[in-house]
Design an enzyme around this catalytic site. Structure first.
Site, PDB file in Angstrom:
ATOM      1  CD  GLU A  94      72.500  55.011 -56.998  1.00 27.70           C
ATOM      2  OE1 GLU A  94      71.998  56.433 -56.884  1.00 27.70           O
ATOM      3  OE2 GLU A  94      73.486  54.694 -56.623  1.00 27.70           O
ATOM      4  CB  CYS A 118      76.657  46.975 -62.028  1.00 25.92           C
ATOM      5  SG  CYS A 118      76.942  46.592 -60.257  1.00 25.92           S
ATOM      6  CB  CYS A 125      73.263  46.219 -47.960  1.00 20.52           C
ATOM      7  SG  CYS A 125      74.252  44.695 -47.840  1.00 20.52           S
ATOM      8  CB  CYS A 129      80.970  46.068 -45.991  1.00 18.59           C
ATOM      9  SG  CYS A 129      80.395  44.329 -46.330  1.00 18.59           S
ATOM     10  CB  CYS A 132      80.097  49.336 -48.725  1.00 18.10           C
ATOM     11  SG  CYS A 132      78.896  49.166 -50.032  1.00 18.10           S
ATOM     12  CB  CYS A 350      83.005  49.304 -56.498  1.00 13.26           C
ATOM     13  SG  CYS A 350      83.258  48.476 -58.151  1.00 13.26           S
TER      14      CYS A 350
HETATM   15  N1  SAH Z   1      77.112  42.418 -51.225  1.00 14.92           N
HETATM   16  C1  SAH Z   1      77.711  41.937 -52.296  1.00 14.92           C
HETATM   17  C2  SAH Z   1      77.527  42.834 -53.685  1.00 14.92           C
HETATM   18  C3  SAH Z   1      78.128  44.273 -53.682  1.00 14.92           C
HETATM   19  S1  SAH Z   1      79.426  43.967 -54.911  1.00 14.92           S
HETATM   20  C4  SAH Z   1      79.215  41.876 -52.049  1.00 14.92           C
HETATM   21  O1  SAH Z   1      79.616  42.218 -50.949  1.00 14.92           O
HETATM   22  O2  SAH Z   1      79.983  41.280 -52.885  1.00 14.92           O
HETATM   23  C5  SAH Z   1      79.973  45.513 -54.679  1.00 14.92           C
HETATM   24  C6  SAH Z   1      81.564  45.411 -54.550  1.00 14.92           C
HETATM   25  O3  SAH Z   1      82.133  46.568 -54.362  1.00 14.92           O
HETATM   26  C7  SAH Z   1      82.057  44.527 -53.431  1.00 14.92           C
HETATM   27  O4  SAH Z   1      83.154  43.744 -53.515  1.00 14.92           O
HETATM   28  C8  SAH Z   1      82.192  45.518 -52.406  1.00 14.92           C
HETATM   29  O5  SAH Z   1      83.000  45.043 -51.205  1.00 14.92           O
HETATM   30  C9  SAH Z   1      82.844  46.514 -53.199  1.00 14.92           C
HETATM   31  N2  SAH Z   1      82.849  48.137 -52.581  1.00 14.92           N
HETATM   32  C10 SAH Z   1      82.102  48.617 -51.750  1.00 14.92           C
HETATM   33  N3  SAH Z   1      82.350  49.642 -51.418  1.00 14.92           N
HETATM   34  C11 SAH Z   1      83.361  49.993 -52.144  1.00 14.92           C
HETATM   35  C12 SAH Z   1      84.099  51.191 -52.042  1.00 14.92           C
HETATM   36  N4  SAH Z   1      83.911  52.356 -51.434  1.00 14.92           N
HETATM   37  N5  SAH Z   1      85.022  51.233 -52.845  1.00 14.92           N
HETATM   38  C13 SAH Z   1      85.482  50.182 -53.805  1.00 14.92           C
HETATM   39  N6  SAH Z   1      84.765  48.979 -53.505  1.00 14.92           N
HETATM   40  C14 SAH Z   1      83.885  48.967 -52.665  1.00 14.92           C
END
Ligand code: SAH
Length: 376
Positions: A94, A118, A125, A129, A132, A350
Site C-alpha cells: 500500500e 507515504c 515487515c 511491533c 502495528c 499509520c
Molecule cells: N518500520 C518503520 C516504518 C513504518 S512507519 C518504522 O517503524 O518507523 C509507521 C509509523 O506508524 C511508525 O512510527 C509506527 O510505529 C506507527 N504505527 C504503527 N502502527 C500504528 C498504529 N496502529 N497506530 C498509530 N501508529 C502506528
C-alpha cells in the site's frame, strides 16, 4: 538466454552512469537519460534524440520502465488516497497520499498545498511491533528500488492533471526501510536528485523502528531526514512494543541518533515518533521519562494517537490524556506535534497498512486466528 531487462527507475545517477560506462559510453549519458525519464517524463527510448541511436536501440532491447500495477485506489472523505499496488511477485503493498492545505504564507516556494506520499519499502515487515497491523501480515521480501521510486511516479501522474506534485516523501508505509538499505538508498537518491524529482533532503524522511547499524550506515552515505519510532522511554516497555529493542536497546539507539544528527549538522533535527496507546505508554510518568531521555538529542516529537485495527488488544487514549501528554512535553521545551489521523475511513492511517502478503513467516495465520476468535 537474454540477460534480464533493467528497470531504469531503480538506478540512481551513479547507477545510470555506470550502466552507460559498461556499454562503452561516457558517464554524462546517464544524466541525459535521467532528465528524459524524470523531467520530460518520456518512456519511449526512441524519442530520446540526444542519445546515440545505438544507445537508444540498446535501451529498447535491455531496459524497461515498469511500474507496480495499480490493483485498487480509494479516496477518503478527507482527500487522503490509498493505493493497493501489485509488485512483481504477486503481492500487494500500500501507499498513501496525504494532501494538506498550508496555512499562512505557504511553503518555501510559496506553494499552498503539501502533498505527502507515504511509501512502502518492504512486502510486509519482519519486526512485528505489537501495535502495528503491517507486522501481523508477516513478511515476504524487499521491494526493489524501482518499485519504491515507482510509487512516487504513480502518485505524481495522479496529481499531474491538477498541476500539483508530491512535495514530501516519507518511508512510513509497510516495512522497515533500514532492513532494505541499498534499495532505499538508491530510491531516496533519485528522489533528491535535481536531474530527477529534486526533492529537498528535508522533505525525504526515512522512518526506522531502531535498526542501529542501519542508522550509522545511513550517516555515511546520505543526509535525508530521519524519524525514529520510539514509543516508550523504558527498555522493558519498548521490548514489548517494538521487539527489535531487545537487540538494540534504548541507550544504543540514542547514541546512534546523536551520531546521525551530528552528521547532518546545520541545526537539523531528528523526528521522534511516539504512538500513544491507552494505559500502556500514555501516562504522565512516560512523558516525563521521555523528556528526560531525549534531553541530549536535537529532536522534535510527533505524537500519533493509536489507530485501531481488529484484535489489536489496544485502544486510543482519551483526547484529554493525549493533550496532557503533549503539554508535558511542550513544557519541557520540545516542539511536539500531534499527528491528526488521516484517511482512517479507508484504513490508510499509520499502522493500518496491510496490503496482501503471501507470508513467509507463520505470523499471519496466528493473527487471523486471533481475529476470528475475537469475532466469535
Ligand atoms: N518500520 C518503520 C516504518 C513504518 S512507519 C518504522 O517503524 O518507523 C509507521 C509509523 O506508524 C511508525 O512510527 C509506527 O510505529 C506507527 N504505527 C504503527 N502502527 C500504528 C498504529 N496502529 N497506530 C498509530 N501508529 C502506528
Amino acid at each position: 538466454m537474454n540477460p534480464p531487462s533493467i528497470n531504469l527507475y531503480g538506478l540512481d545517477r551513479s547507477g545510470l552512469e555506470q550502466m552507460f560506462v559498461q556499454q562503452g559510453l561516457q558517464a554524462f549519458r546517464g544524466r541525459q537519460l535521467m532528465k528524459w525519464l524524470y523531467h520530460q517524463q518520456r518512456t519511449d527510448f526512441a524519442a530520446m534524440t540526444d542519445l546515440p541511436l545505438s544507445m537508444r536501440n540498446w535501451l529498447t532491447g535491455h531496459a524497461n520502465l515498469e511500474l507496480p500495477a495499480v490493483h485498487s485506489h480509494k479516496v477518503s472523505a478527507d482527500g487522503t488516497c490509498k493505493w493497493l499496488l501489485q509488485v512483481d511477485n504477486g503481492n500487494l503493498v500500500e501507499m498513501v497520499l496525504i494532501p494538506e492545505q498550508i496555512t499562512g504564507e505557504g511553503g518555501p516556494t510559496g506553494e499552498k498545498m503539501r502533498h505527502t506520499l507515504c511509501v512502502s519499502s518492504q512486502i510486509g515487515c519482519m519486526l512485528d511491533c505489537s501495535f502495528c497491523s503491517t507486522g501481523k501480515q508477516g513478511f515476504n521480501g524487499n521491494l526493489s528500488a524501482a518499485a519504491i521510486v515507482g510509487q512516487l511516479v504513480i502518485a505524481n501522474r495522479y496529481l499531474q492533471p491538477s498541476g500539483q506534485q508530491v512535495t514530501n516523501v516519507v518511508l512510513m508505509g509497510m516495512g522497515e526501510p533500514l532492513l532494505n538499505f541499498d534499495a532505499v538508498l538508491s530510491a531516496t537518491n533519485i528522489m533528491k536528485d535535481d536531474m530527477a524529482f529534486g526533492l529537498s533532503k528535508r522533505r525525504v524522511t526515512i522512518s526506522t523502528a531502531g535498526v542501529v547499524p542501519g542508522i550509522y550506515r545511513l550517516a555515511e552515505v546520505t543526509d535525508v531526514a530521519l524519524a525514529i519510532s520510539l514509543h516508550a522511554p523504558f527498555d522493558e516497555l519498548r521490548n514489548e512494543l517494538v521487539p527489535v529493542n531487545r537487540k538494540y536497546p534504548l541507550r544504543e539507539l540514542l547514541d546512534a541518533c546523536r551520531h546521525y544528527v551530528r552528521s547532518l549538522g546545520e541545526r537539523r533535527k531528528l523526528v521522534i515518533e511516539y504512538t500513544l496507546i491507552k494505559g500502556v505508554n500514555d501516562q504522565p510518568e512516560h512523558a516525563r521519562a521521555l523528556a528526560e531521555l531525549l534531553r541530549p538529542l536535537r529532536c522534535k516529537i510527533n505524537l500519533i494517537p493509536f489507530n485501531p485495527f481488529p484484535a489489536s488488544g489496544y485502544q486510543r487514549p482519551s483526547t484529554e490524556d493525549i493533550y496532557h501528554f503533549q503539554t508535558l512535553l511542550m513544557r519541557s521545551g520540545y516542539t511536539t506535534m500531534l499527528r491528526t489521523t488521516r484517511g482512517d475511513d479507508i484504513d490508510a492511517a499509520c499502522g493500518q497498512l496491510v496490503g496482501q502478503v503471501t507470508d513467509r513467516t507463520r505470523r499471519q495465520s496466528r493473527y487471523l486466528a486471533r481475529v476470528k476468535a475475537a469475532a466469535s
